[in-house]
Design a protein around this motif. Sequence first.
Motif, PDB file in Angstrom:
ATOM      1  N   PHE A  86       0.855  -1.188   0.000  1.00  0.00           N
ATOM      2  CA  PHE A  86       0.000   0.000   0.000  1.00  0.00           C
ATOM      3  C   PHE A  86       0.895   1.244   0.000  1.00  0.00           C
ATOM      4  O   PHE A  86       0.671   2.186  -0.750  1.00  0.00           O
ATOM      5  N   GLY A  87       1.938   1.208   0.833  1.00  0.00           N
ATOM      6  CA  GLY A  87       2.863   2.344   0.901  1.00  0.00           C
ATOM      7  C   GLY A  87       3.523   2.616  -0.440  1.00  0.00           C
ATOM      8  O   GLY A  87       3.551   3.760  -0.917  1.00  0.00           O
ATOM      9  N   LEU A  88       4.031   1.578  -1.060  1.00  0.00           N
ATOM     10  CA  LEU A  88       4.713   1.778  -2.345  1.00  0.00           C
ATOM     11  C   LEU A  88       3.744   2.200  -3.443  1.00  0.00           C
ATOM     12  O   LEU A  88       4.074   3.046  -4.281  1.00  0.00           O
ATOM     13  N   ALA A  89       2.549   1.624  -3.413  1.00  0.00           N
ATOM     14  CA  ALA A  89       1.566   1.999  -4.432  1.00  0.00           C
ATOM     15  C   ALA A  89       1.096   3.444  -4.224  1.00  0.00           C
ATOM     16  O   ALA A  89       0.833   4.164  -5.192  1.00  0.00           O
ATOM     17  N   LEU A  90       1.030   3.883  -2.970  1.00  0.00           N
ATOM     18  CA  LEU A  90       0.706   5.292  -2.682  1.00  0.00           C
ATOM     19  C   LEU A  90       1.791   6.199  -3.267  1.00  0.00           C
ATOM     20  O   LEU A  90       1.512   7.225  -3.895  1.00  0.00           O
ATOM     21  N   GLN A  91       3.032   5.771  -3.036  1.00  0.00           N
ATOM     22  CA  GLN A  91       4.179   6.547  -3.513  1.00  0.00           C
ATOM     23  C   GLN A  91       4.146   6.672  -5.038  1.00  0.00           C
ATOM     24  O   GLN A  91       4.474   7.716  -5.583  1.00  0.00           O
ATOM     25  N   VAL A 127       1.635   7.010  -6.842  1.00  0.00           N
ATOM     26  CA  VAL A 127       0.686   8.027  -7.295  1.00  0.00           C
ATOM     27  C   VAL A 127       0.980   9.392  -6.666  1.00  0.00           C
ATOM     28  O   VAL A 127       0.131  10.286  -6.673  1.00  0.00           O
ATOM     29  N   GLY A 128       2.177   9.531  -6.092  1.00  0.00           N
ATOM     30  CA  GLY A 128       2.613  10.866  -5.669  1.00  0.00           C
ATOM     31  C   GLY A 128       2.312  11.247  -4.234  1.00  0.00           C
ATOM     32  O   GLY A 128       2.454  12.401  -3.858  1.00  0.00           O
ATOM     33  N   ARG A 148      -2.892  -1.666  -6.389  1.00  0.00           N
ATOM     34  CA  ARG A 148      -2.955  -0.340  -7.033  1.00  0.00           C
ATOM     35  C   ARG A 148      -4.396   0.168  -7.076  1.00  0.00           C
ATOM     36  O   ARG A 148      -4.656   1.357  -6.905  1.00  0.00           O
ATOM     37  N   GLN A 149      -5.315  -0.784  -7.298  1.00  0.00           N
ATOM     38  CA  GLN A 149      -6.726  -0.413  -7.318  1.00  0.00           C
ATOM     39  C   GLN A 149      -7.171   0.103  -5.943  1.00  0.00           C
ATOM     40  O   GLN A 149      -7.917   1.073  -5.835  1.00  0.00           O
ATOM     41  N   ILE A 150      -6.686  -0.547  -4.906  1.00  0.00           N
ATOM     42  CA  ILE A 150      -7.049  -0.142  -3.539  1.00  0.00           C
ATOM     43  C   ILE A 150      -6.511   1.261  -3.236  1.00  0.00           C
ATOM     44  O   ILE A 150      -7.190   2.080  -2.616  1.00  0.00           O
ATOM     45  N   VAL A 151      -5.304   1.536  -3.713  1.00  0.00           N
ATOM     46  CA  VAL A 151      -4.751   2.877  -3.512  1.00  0.00           C
ATOM     47  C   VAL A 151      -5.602   3.909  -4.260  1.00  0.00           C
ATOM     48  O   VAL A 151      -5.865   4.996  -3.750  1.00  0.00           O
ATOM     49  N   THR A 184      -7.357   7.049  -2.458  1.00  0.00           N
ATOM     50  CA  THR A 184      -7.095   8.457  -2.759  1.00  0.00           C
ATOM     51  C   THR A 184      -8.325   9.131  -3.369  1.00  0.00           C
ATOM     52  O   THR A 184      -8.474  10.342  -3.273  1.00  0.00           O
ATOM     53  N   ARG A 185      -9.209   8.348  -3.967  1.00  0.00           N
ATOM     54  CA  ARG A 185     -10.408   8.943  -4.570  1.00  0.00           C
ATOM     55  C   ARG A 185     -11.563   9.060  -3.586  1.00  0.00           C
ATOM     56  O   ARG A 185     -12.549   9.721  -3.868  1.00  0.00           O
ATOM     57  N   SER A 186     -11.463   8.384  -2.442  1.00  0.00           N
ATOM     58  CA  SER A 186     -12.586   8.455  -1.508  1.00  0.00           C
ATOM     59  C   SER A 186     -12.498   9.772  -0.732  1.00  0.00           C
ATOM     60  O   SER A 186     -11.410  10.302  -0.518  1.00  0.00           O
ATOM     61  N   ALA A 187     -13.659  10.250  -0.330  1.00  0.00           N
ATOM     62  CA  ALA A 187     -13.687  11.513   0.422  1.00  0.00           C
ATOM     63  C   ALA A 187     -12.972  11.301   1.749  1.00  0.00           C
ATOM     64  O   ALA A 187     -13.249  10.351   2.466  1.00  0.00           O
ATOM     65  N   GLN A 188     -12.013  12.180   2.054  1.00  0.00           N
ATOM     66  CA  GLN A 188     -11.271  12.041   3.309  1.00  0.00           C
ATOM     67  C   GLN A 188     -11.463  13.274   4.165  1.00  0.00           C
ATOM     68  O   GLN A 188     -11.044  14.359   3.790  1.00  0.00           O
ATOM     69  N   PRO A 189     -12.112  13.104   5.319  1.00  0.00           N
ATOM     70  CA  PRO A 189     -12.242  14.255   6.204  1.00  0.00           C
ATOM     71  C   PRO A 189     -10.857  14.694   6.670  1.00  0.00           C
ATOM     72  O   PRO A 189      -9.914  13.905   6.609  1.00  0.00           O
TER      73      PRO A 189
END
Length: 297
Positions: A54-59, A61-62, A265-268, A272-277
């Motif tokens: 998850f960490g690497l896949a986050l990375q 996408v910036g 990658r899909q989970i990331v 990132t696309r979900s609304a985050q308070p």
Amino acid sequence: MSDQAETLRSLMHEHRSAIEQVPAAVGQAHRPRRVVAVASGKGGVGKSNFCINFGLALQQVGTQPVVLDADMGFADVELLLGVQPRNTIFDVLSGKDVFDVIEVSSGGLHFLSSGNGLNVAPLTPEDVGRLSAHMDRLFERYDVVLIDAGAGDGGQLGYLLAEVDDLLLVTTPEPTAIADAYALVKMLSVRGQLPPVKIVVNKVPNFGEGRQAADKLKLAAQRFLGVELSVLGYVVEDAAVARAVMRQQALVQAFPTSPAARCMRQIVQNYTRSAQPPSRQGGTRVWERWLQRLRRR
Ligand SMILES: Nc1ncnc2c1ncn2[C@@H]1O[C@H](COP(=O)(O)OP(=O)(O)O)[C@@H](O)[C@H]1O
Ligand SMILES: [Mg+2]
């Protein structure tokens, strides 16, 4: 086309339509500065592997994460990444800067080791304060602190999870894993320590079974605890995960086109696309609560 390729294609199609229903980000800050914990009720469900991938896949996408290995006594992150840490968080107490105790894997993942679990003396309140102040500075360079929080019930994990911005709750479709995940949610909820929970179902034979498992957990939490859990996604059972572990490399780097890496990658994307308070604490309370329980070498 082979049966396997066909199955994968239909899995991906199924997953894509699920993703399309994820709402677009609402006013996402440039630097998210979130504290995200990965935990489970039962051990062995795939948290540590999920965490590094998850960490690497986050990375990719910036979004820049730093992983904090807080699964005391099971310092698996460094093993999975093939790195022997030269420093741990405790070296900050002998004068090092927090950015100098962070290790970087050959694949480029940044992580902070919290030692081997053989720490015996509790930290003094002064040490907790000093370490905590250093940990706050992580957000000068990182967008997300991603915590491998380990497994257990709310009694063991509540002190760490109560203040995080997101709890990524990993389970498998096995009834025992779902029951233990529910037990964790229940105990956190009863103690008033339940952060926003996003369910990840790992090692699924197909997305249908992943969805069924997530629904069971969601419904039980809704019905018996009156709490809403959301579903982040599913990771297929994939022999490439064990192959990556044997190589001491992260799956998304060792086998980027494997089915499980695609799921990551899909989970990331979902995340990132979900609304985050906005972040609830910006960290401080999390570090303090965690450090008060840590034992120093
Ligand atoms: N998606 C998957 N497919 C197949 N095996 C997996 C998957 N995810 C994890 N595993 C395997 O499950 C085991 C436990 O994974 P690990 O990440 O160490 O779990 P935890 O941190 O929850 O104890 C490892 O042997 C790993 O290779
Ligand atoms: Mg682990």
